[in-house]
Design an enzyme around this catalytic site. Structure first.
Site, PDB file in Angstrom:
ATOM      1  N   GLU A 261      -8.615   0.371  -0.484  1.00 52.67           N
ATOM      2  CA  GLU A 261      -8.204   1.073   0.733  1.00 52.67           C
ATOM      3  C   GLU A 261      -9.431   1.340   1.587  1.00 52.67           C
ATOM      4  O   GLU A 261     -10.458   1.784   1.084  1.00 52.67           O
ATOM      5  CB  GLU A 261      -7.544   2.434   0.434  1.00 52.67           C
ATOM      6  N   GLU A 316       2.860   6.637   8.608  1.00 57.69           N
ATOM      7  CA  GLU A 316       3.779   7.183   7.604  1.00 57.69           C
ATOM      8  C   GLU A 316       4.023   8.670   7.894  1.00 57.69           C
ATOM      9  O   GLU A 316       3.235   9.534   7.529  1.00 57.69           O
ATOM     10  CB  GLU A 316       3.194   6.984   6.203  1.00 57.69           C
ATOM     11  N   LYS A 319       4.037  11.866   5.310  1.00 54.58           N
ATOM     12  CA  LYS A 319       2.833  12.343   4.623  1.00 54.58           C
ATOM     13  C   LYS A 319       2.487  13.751   5.099  1.00 54.58           C
ATOM     14  O   LYS A 319       2.712  14.107   6.258  1.00 54.58           O
ATOM     15  CB  LYS A 319       1.667  11.395   4.895  1.00 54.58           C
ATOM     16  N   GLU A 325      -3.334  12.015   8.663  1.00 51.74           N
ATOM     17  CA  GLU A 325      -2.697  11.465   7.465  1.00 51.74           C
ATOM     18  C   GLU A 325      -1.449  10.664   7.801  1.00 51.74           C
ATOM     19  O   GLU A 325      -1.034   9.793   7.038  1.00 51.74           O
ATOM     20  CB  GLU A 325      -2.346  12.585   6.486  1.00 51.74           C
TER      21      GLU A 325
END
Length: 504
Positions: A261, A316, A319, A325
């Site tokens: 990542e 997303e 999250k 985030e």
């Protein structure tokens, strides 16, 4: 027999060194209104993405990737570590029901057992990782797949107690109970050390001490490791080398590093406004892709290929935490791009950021040459790097070519330095070469030896065949690999035939 072994070894070495690092994307699904897995696969194929990481073994996702050439990394979540570590039968059943029905039509190449377990609030998560990995590997061995599907686990940079200077990189001793058996597992099974690296957080949390240009691969200056003298032009390399040195300190020198990542958010909370932006995200991800596919390696391991996965495919919204985030995505749920990204990394080289030091827009025309004060050893090292891992076509400085004369190291290095400089954005960093490169405003071209400018679009016919862009160089290298491979295969067959004749 000696010739046979030599031919095989040479062929394997050639094939190993001629293929660059791979760039993949993380496909997280903690979001509402995401496209169906089948539509996601089409999006991935449309953008020429060939490597994907998912965090579980969802059957619908695995089905969607069937009959594609996309290589998939699947995961065992931390919530399953306890059951996988306690009983071999649990790992066997999972493999039988969740993996084998889709393999090999779905090209699964890695299984991550646990994710950043040392950061898991459940304090015993990391102690379960190695037993779970062993059971997953045993399950793979039972069906003959242990060599085709590699088993590892992902960690964060927090596993280090010290990361600067890189040469002082050391693992946190409080994780010794977990790390040593894990590293022994990786070394024994030739699995990579998987780590999630985020230079973004270092800048976000300490903007007064960390340069934005340094984390975006755009620094005009270098950070020196006082122990080794190595020069670091970006934080990513420094973080990777800190892990290499930490591994070396424990005598695990053969384990490869894979970055599972990395990325940059496009939006953040008020405290993140100076860091999280679409422009910074595009700059960082464009540059990390280029850095990876051109095999630039790190200062301690120049030219060494390393695979990198960009986080993440989609924003997303489920999250928790700061706004950033929920905003790491390359695409919105409607499949439109948050910003443009070239996953081949070969079109245009490094990207400049309009807010930072590597922007080439509006700059006066300049060239890069070798310093006349540099030592022969320094110039030779820089020249060899540029003609090798730096992907510069050095044909023009060969005998009978337009830039061979004068036949001096300074002259040859100057032409090559400038080619690399122009092909990589014309930034100060691209002309550094460890301090032996010098930017000038006077065109150093002479006779038929033309020094390119602005990406190499003004080369003349006299040496157009000698000076090419990084993309065309890559294609030329691929052709060369095919030709050399064919020659080696022919040599190998001839050696085998000779050996057979002598035996008769």
């Amino acid at each position: 027999m000696g010739k046979l072994i030599f031919s095989i070894s040479l062929l394997l070495l050639l094939l190993d060194c001629c293929y660059g690092g791979k760039v993949g994307v993380c496909y997280g699904r903690s979001a509402d209104d995401l496209p169906t897995p089948s539509k996601v696969v089409q999006l991935i194929k449309q953008h020429n993405i060939k490597y994907v990481r998912i965090y579980d073994s969802n059957s619908q996702v695995l089905k969607a990737f069937a009959n594609t050439t996309i290589e998939l990394m699947i995961g065992v979540p931390n919530s399953d570590l306890k059951s996988f570590s306690q009983f071999q039968s649990n790992a066997d059943t999972w493999l039988k029901n969740s993996v084998l029905p889709y393999y090999p039509t779905t090209k699964i190449t890695y299984i991550t057992v646990g994710a950043e377990s040392t950061d898991d609030p459940h304090t015993n998560a990391s102690s379960l990782v190695v037993p779970a990995m062993q059971n997953v590997l045993t399950a793979l061995k039972k069906v003959g797949l242990s060599r085709r599907i590699k088993v590892s686990t992902t960690l964060s940079l927090g596993v280090l107690s010290r990361s600067f200077p890189p040469s002082a990189g050391a693992f946190n001793s409080s994780y010794a109970y977990f790390l040593r058996p894990m590293l022994e597992f990786l070394a024994e099974n030739q699995s990579p050390f998987m780590v999630d690296l985020y230079p973004y957080y270092a800048y976000r949390d300490s903007p007064n001490n960390v340069s934005l240009d340094y984390v975006l691969f755009q620094s005009s200056s270098e950070v020196i490791d006082p122990n080794t003298g190595l020069l670091y032009k970006n934080m990513f390399d420094a973080q990777v080398d800190a892990i290499y040195y930490a591994l070396t300190a424990l005598n695990f020198r053969t384990i490869k590093i894979m970055v599972t990542e990395t990325g940059w958010p496009t939006k953040g909370s008020p405290k993140e406004k100076g860091a999280a932006s679409p422009d910074n995200a595009e700059t960082y991800n464009s540059n990390i892709i280029h850095h990876t596919v051109t095999n630039q390696g790190t200062p301690s391991k120049p030219g060494e290929a390393m695979d990198v996965y960009i986080f993440s495919l989609f924003n997303e919204n489920r999250k928790t935490g700061l706004d950033s985030e929920r905003n790491w995505g390359l695409f919105y749920p409607d499949q439109t791009s948050v910003y443009q990204l070239d996953f081949t990394g070969k079109n245009g080289g490094f990207r400049g950021n309009s807010s930072g030091g590597g922007n080439s827009k509006g700059r006066s025309e300049s060239w890069c040459i070798a310093s006349s004060k540099a030592s022969e050893i320094e110039l030779r090292g820089a020249l060899d790097w540029a003609c090798g891992p730096g992907n510069v076509d050095c044909t023009a400085i060969q005998p009978s070519q337009p830039c061979f004369q004068p036949d001096t190291l300074v002259s040859h290095a100057s032409f090559v330095f400038n080619s690399y400089f122009q092909q990589n954005g014309g930034t100060d960093v691209a002309c550094s070469f460890g301090g032996v490169g010098v930017k000038v405003n006077k065109d150093p071209s002479y006779d038929k030896c033309i020094y390119i400018t602005a990406g190499g679009n003004n080369t003349k016919a006299t040496n157009a065949s000698a000076v090419t862009s990084s993309a065309s160089t890559s294609h030329g290298n691929e052709s060369l690999v095919l030709v050399l491979s064919l020659c080696l295969v022919i040599s190998l067959l001839f050696t085998l035939q000779t050996t057979k004749s002598l035996a008769l």
